[in-house]
Design a protein around this motif. Structure first.
Motif, PDB file in Angstrom:
ATOM      1  N   THR A  62      41.172  50.100  55.513  1.00  0.00           N
ATOM      2  CA  THR A  62      41.317  48.661  55.261  1.00  0.00           C
ATOM      3  C   THR A  62      41.124  48.355  53.786  1.00  0.00           C
ATOM      4  O   THR A  62      41.863  47.552  53.193  1.00  0.00           O
ATOM      5  N   PHE A  63      40.141  49.010  53.192  1.00  0.00           N
ATOM      6  CA  PHE A  63      39.864  48.818  51.762  1.00  0.00           C
ATOM      7  C   PHE A  63      41.086  49.213  50.925  1.00  0.00           C
ATOM      8  O   PHE A  63      41.522  48.461  50.046  1.00  0.00           O
ATOM      9  N   ASP A  64      41.642  50.381  51.220  1.00  0.00           N
ATOM     10  CA  ASP A  64      42.800  50.861  50.458  1.00  0.00           C
ATOM     11  C   ASP A  64      44.026  49.971  50.683  1.00  0.00           C
ATOM     12  O   ASP A  64      44.791  49.701  49.744  1.00  0.00           O
ATOM     13  N   THR A  65      44.217  49.529  51.915  1.00  0.00           N
ATOM     14  CA  THR A  65      45.344  48.644  52.207  1.00  0.00           C
ATOM     15  C   THR A  65      45.205  47.329  51.461  1.00  0.00           C
ATOM     16  O   THR A  65      46.183  46.792  50.912  1.00  0.00           O
ATOM     17  N   ALA A  66      43.971  46.810  51.409  1.00  0.00           N
ATOM     18  CA  ALA A  66      43.721  45.557  50.698  1.00  0.00           C
ATOM     19  C   ALA A  66      44.051  45.699  49.216  1.00  0.00           C
ATOM     20  O   ALA A  66      44.696  44.822  48.615  1.00  0.00           O
ATOM     21  N   LEU A  67      43.642  46.791  48.619  1.00  0.00           N
ATOM     22  CA  LEU A  67      43.936  47.021  47.204  1.00  0.00           C
ATOM     23  C   LEU A  67      45.444  47.122  46.974  1.00  0.00           C
ATOM     24  O   LEU A  67      45.961  46.609  45.969  1.00  0.00           O
ATOM     25  N   GLN A  68      46.148  47.755  47.895  1.00  0.00           N
ATOM     26  CA  GLN A  68      47.598  47.876  47.752  1.00  0.00           C
ATOM     27  C   GLN A  68      48.262  46.509  47.877  1.00  0.00           C
ATOM     28  O   GLN A  68      49.211  46.195  47.137  1.00  0.00           O
ATOM     29  N   GLN A  69      47.772  45.668  48.801  1.00  0.00           N
ATOM     30  CA  GLN A  69      48.324  44.323  48.945  1.00  0.00           C
ATOM     31  C   GLN A  69      48.108  43.502  47.681  1.00  0.00           C
ATOM     32  O   GLN A  69      49.007  42.774  47.231  1.00  0.00           O
ATOM     33  N   LEU A  70      46.929  43.627  47.095  1.00  0.00           N
ATOM     34  CA  LEU A  70      46.650  42.908  45.852  1.00  0.00           C
ATOM     35  C   LEU A  70      47.546  43.427  44.732  1.00  0.00           C
ATOM     36  O   LEU A  70      48.023  42.651  43.898  1.00  0.00           O
ATOM     37  N   ASP A  72      50.540  44.751  45.060  1.00  0.00           N
ATOM     38  CA  ASP A  72      51.922  44.349  45.317  1.00  0.00           C
ATOM     39  C   ASP A  72      52.114  42.838  45.279  1.00  0.00           C
ATOM     40  O   ASP A  72      53.258  42.361  45.285  1.00  0.00           O
ATOM     41  N   GLY A  73      51.010  42.103  45.285  1.00  0.00           N
ATOM     42  CA  GLY A  73      51.113  40.646  45.335  1.00  0.00           C
ATOM     43  C   GLY A  73      51.570  40.132  46.676  1.00  0.00           C
ATOM     44  O   GLY A  73      52.157  39.049  46.775  1.00  0.00           O
ATOM     45  N   THR A  74      51.300  40.905  47.730  1.00  0.00           N
ATOM     46  CA  THR A  74      51.695  40.512  49.085  1.00  0.00           C
ATOM     47  C   THR A  74      50.452  40.133  49.881  1.00  0.00           C
ATOM     48  O   THR A  74      49.570  40.973  50.087  1.00  0.00           O
ATOM     49  N   PRO A  75      50.342  38.893  50.335  1.00  0.00           N
ATOM     50  CA  PRO A  75      49.168  38.479  51.094  1.00  0.00           C
ATOM     51  C   PRO A  75      49.017  39.297  52.371  1.00  0.00           C
ATOM     52  O   PRO A  75      49.997  39.784  52.943  1.00  0.00           O
ATOM     53  N   GLY A  76      47.792  39.447  52.814  1.00  0.00           N
ATOM     54  CA  GLY A  76      47.529  40.184  54.041  1.00  0.00           C
ATOM     55  C   GLY A  76      46.102  39.980  54.494  1.00  0.00           C
ATOM     56  O   GLY A  76      45.240  39.582  53.702  1.00  0.00           O
ATOM     57  N   THR A  77      45.853  40.228  55.775  1.00  0.00           N
ATOM     58  CA  THR A  77      44.504  40.037  56.311  1.00  0.00           C
ATOM     59  C   THR A  77      43.514  40.994  55.653  1.00  0.00           C
ATOM     60  O   THR A  77      42.340  40.652  55.482  1.00  0.00           O
ATOM     61  N   GLU A  78      43.980  42.189  55.283  1.00  0.00           N
ATOM     62  CA  GLU A  78      43.082  43.154  54.646  1.00  0.00           C
ATOM     63  C   GLU A  78      42.639  42.650  53.265  1.00  0.00           C
ATOM     64  O   GLU A  78      41.455  42.729  52.920  1.00  0.00           O
ATOM     65  N   ALA A  79      43.578  42.131  52.489  1.00  0.00           N
ATOM     66  CA  ALA A  79      43.224  41.600  51.175  1.00  0.00           C
ATOM     67  C   ALA A  79      42.297  40.399  51.310  1.00  0.00           C
ATOM     68  O   ALA A  79      41.335  40.247  50.546  1.00  0.00           O
ATOM     69  N   GLU A  81      40.179  39.881  53.686  1.00  0.00           N
ATOM     70  CA  GLU A  81      38.876  40.382  54.073  1.00  0.00           C
ATOM     71  C   GLU A  81      38.137  40.975  52.875  1.00  0.00           C
ATOM     72  O   GLU A  81      36.935  40.755  52.703  1.00  0.00           O
ATOM     73  N   LEU A  82      38.854  41.707  52.048  1.00  0.00           N
ATOM     74  CA  LEU A  82      38.232  42.303  50.869  1.00  0.00           C
ATOM     75  C   LEU A  82      37.694  41.220  49.929  1.00  0.00           C
ATOM     76  O   LEU A  82      36.559  41.313  49.433  1.00  0.00           O
ATOM     77  N   LEU A  83      38.481  40.189  49.687  1.00  0.00           N
ATOM     78  CA  LEU A  83      38.064  39.134  48.769  1.00  0.00           C
ATOM     79  C   LEU A  83      36.914  38.324  49.350  1.00  0.00           C
ATOM     80  O   LEU A  83      36.034  37.863  48.606  1.00  0.00           O
ATOM     81  N   LEU A  84      36.898  38.157  50.673  1.00  0.00           N
ATOM     82  CA  LEU A  84      35.771  37.482  51.309  1.00  0.00           C
ATOM     83  C   LEU A  84      34.494  38.293  51.118  1.00  0.00           C
ATOM     84  O   LEU A  84      33.431  37.744  50.796  1.00  0.00           O
ATOM     85  N   ARG A  85      34.602  39.596  51.285  1.00  0.00           N
ATOM     86  CA  ARG A  85      33.428  40.460  51.118  1.00  0.00           C
ATOM     87  C   ARG A  85      33.026  40.587  49.646  1.00  0.00           C
ATOM     88  O   ARG A  85      31.856  40.829  49.343  1.00  0.00           O
ATOM     89  N   LEU A  86      33.989  40.436  48.750  1.00  0.00           N
ATOM     90  CA  LEU A  86      33.656  40.426  47.331  1.00  0.00           C
ATOM     91  C   LEU A  86      32.704  39.275  47.022  1.00  0.00           C
ATOM     92  O   LEU A  86      31.824  39.398  46.163  1.00  0.00           O
ATOM     93  N   ARG A  87      32.840  38.191  47.733  1.00  0.00           N
ATOM     94  CA  ARG A  87      31.956  37.036  47.559  1.00  0.00           C
ATOM     95  C   ARG A  87      30.633  37.212  48.291  1.00  0.00           C
ATOM     96  O   ARG A  87      29.570  36.882  47.763  1.00  0.00           O
ATOM     97  N   ASP A  88      30.692  37.733  49.522  1.00  0.00           N
ATOM     98  CA  ASP A  88      29.507  37.751  50.378  1.00  0.00           C
ATOM     99  C   ASP A  88      28.756  39.079  50.379  1.00  0.00           C
ATOM    100  O   ASP A  88      27.611  39.142  50.839  1.00  0.00           O
ATOM    101  N   ASP A  89      29.383  40.147  49.898  1.00  0.00           N
ATOM    102  CA  ASP A  89      28.762  41.473  49.862  1.00  0.00           C
ATOM    103  C   ASP A  89      29.086  42.094  48.500  1.00  0.00           C
ATOM    104  O   ASP A  89      29.547  43.229  48.407  1.00  0.00           O
ATOM    105  N   THR A  90      28.802  41.322  47.458  1.00  0.00           N
ATOM    106  CA  THR A  90      29.312  41.617  46.116  1.00  0.00           C
ATOM    107  C   THR A  90      28.887  42.982  45.594  1.00  0.00           C
ATOM    108  O   THR A  90      29.719  43.742  45.082  1.00  0.00           O
TER     109      THR A  90
END
Length: 336
Positions: A62-70, A72-79, A81-90
């Protein structure tokens, strides 16, 4: 346990757990342990204990998929989730991003910096480390500094400007610029001698300064005691971007409605005990932000009044500020 196996068992545990290995007198690279996702890493220990991915963790795929979505500039649930955790689990997420950097994994640097700026000031992760000194914003500061250096110099001003579009992001952008400048100066071939300032730095300073001025526009028409905490932080951050512009802006405010002692009372927190309300670092910052000579000139009559015991003053905080400035002015004159 048979005594002949004790050393072997302790050695095995030392291989698994970095703190134990260090206690045994051997070196331990915690980053190397994390890169192999070893049990000795704070970010992977729980997975060995529950034999799976804990609910509060983010699976590697999920982490790797989120980074790939970011990237590519393509929104996704993985990205998301990653950005939400960047705020809450910094702290954990920034460490895991750093592991990727150390391994040479290509990262969506621009997207991560913009996300860091959006969340900065809204981080909910609890402090970690000894005495809780490793706060979420500190973790974000370190990550942003490293990510900015991964960009080619001509790309940096535009990213810093994009980060500074929000007030919190402007604070992060100014701090990041200052840290990168400090690191590059210290890493130079001879940082004891002044070097020419790269062109990208001047451009970045100007862009961030412009955004900070825009964010502080509402403060111009308000009394000084109505400054918000974020506006105060922005004023302090301005000295990292373009101190000359900050001094001009503050001087204009002082020429109109703001009183210099009121400004100092707002800028300097009263709860620094047992530390002095103004130390050498604070003096340097005030010099960059306002100019000490200009400040002494504006405070002249108040500084010339004989000092009284701050504890007996009706406003102890302001009295301590004046006392500290009197002492510094006196020391400067004595050594001059």
């Amino acid at each position: 346990m048979a005594e002949q196996y004790l050393d072997d068992v302790i050695g095995l545990l030392g291989m698994l757990f970095a703190p134990l290995r260090q206690a045994l007198g051997y070196g331990a690279t915690t980053q190397a342990i994390a890169l192999r996702r070893g049990i000795g890493s704070i970010d992977y220990f729980d997975r060995y204990m529950v034999f799976g991915i804990p609910d509060d963790d983010l699976p590697e795929h999920t982490f790797d998929t989120a980074l790939q979505q970011l990237s590519d500039g393509t929104p996704g649930t993985e990205a998301d989730e990653l950005l939400l955790r960047l705020r809450d689990d910094t702290q954990r997420i920034t460490r895991r991003i750093q592991y990727k950097r150390a391994a040479g994994t290509p990262l969506p640097v621009a997207a991560l910096l913009k996300a860091a700026a959006r969340h900065y000031g809204h981080l909910t992760a609890t402090p970690q480390g000894v005495f809780g000194l490793f706060t979420a914003d500190r973790a974000m500061d370190f990550l942003a500094k490293d990510l900015l250096t991964d960009l080619a110099e001509p790309e940096r001003p535009a990213i810093l400007k994009a980060m500074a579009q929000t007030p919190d992001g402007a604070v992060l952008a100014a701090r990041t610029l200052q840290r990168v400048i400090a690191r590059e100066n210290s890493d130079g071939p001879d940082h004891t001698q002044a070097a020419a300032t790269p062109g990208w730095i001047g451009e970045a300073r100007s862009l961030i300064s412009h955004e900070i001025a825009q964010h502080l526009t509402p403060a111009v028409s308000r009394p000084i005691h109505e400054l918000t905490e974020l506006e105060i932080t922005l004023i302090w951050a301005w000295r990292h971007a373009e101190p000359e512009a900050a001094r001009t802006w503050i001087s204009q405010r002082l020429d109109q409605e703001w009183a210099p002692l009121d400004l100092l009372a707002v800028l300097l927190p009263p709860d620094r005990a047992p530390f002095p309300v103004i130390d050498n670092d604070t003096l340097q910052s005030l010099d960059a932000l306002i100019g000490l000579e200009a400040l002494y000139l504006r405070l002249g009559p108040l500084l010339d009044i004989p000092a009284a015991d701050p504890d007996s003053s009706p406003d102890e905080h302001r009295a301590r500020i004046l006392q500290a400035l009197r002492e510094h002015r006196g020391n400067t004159e004595a050594s001059g």
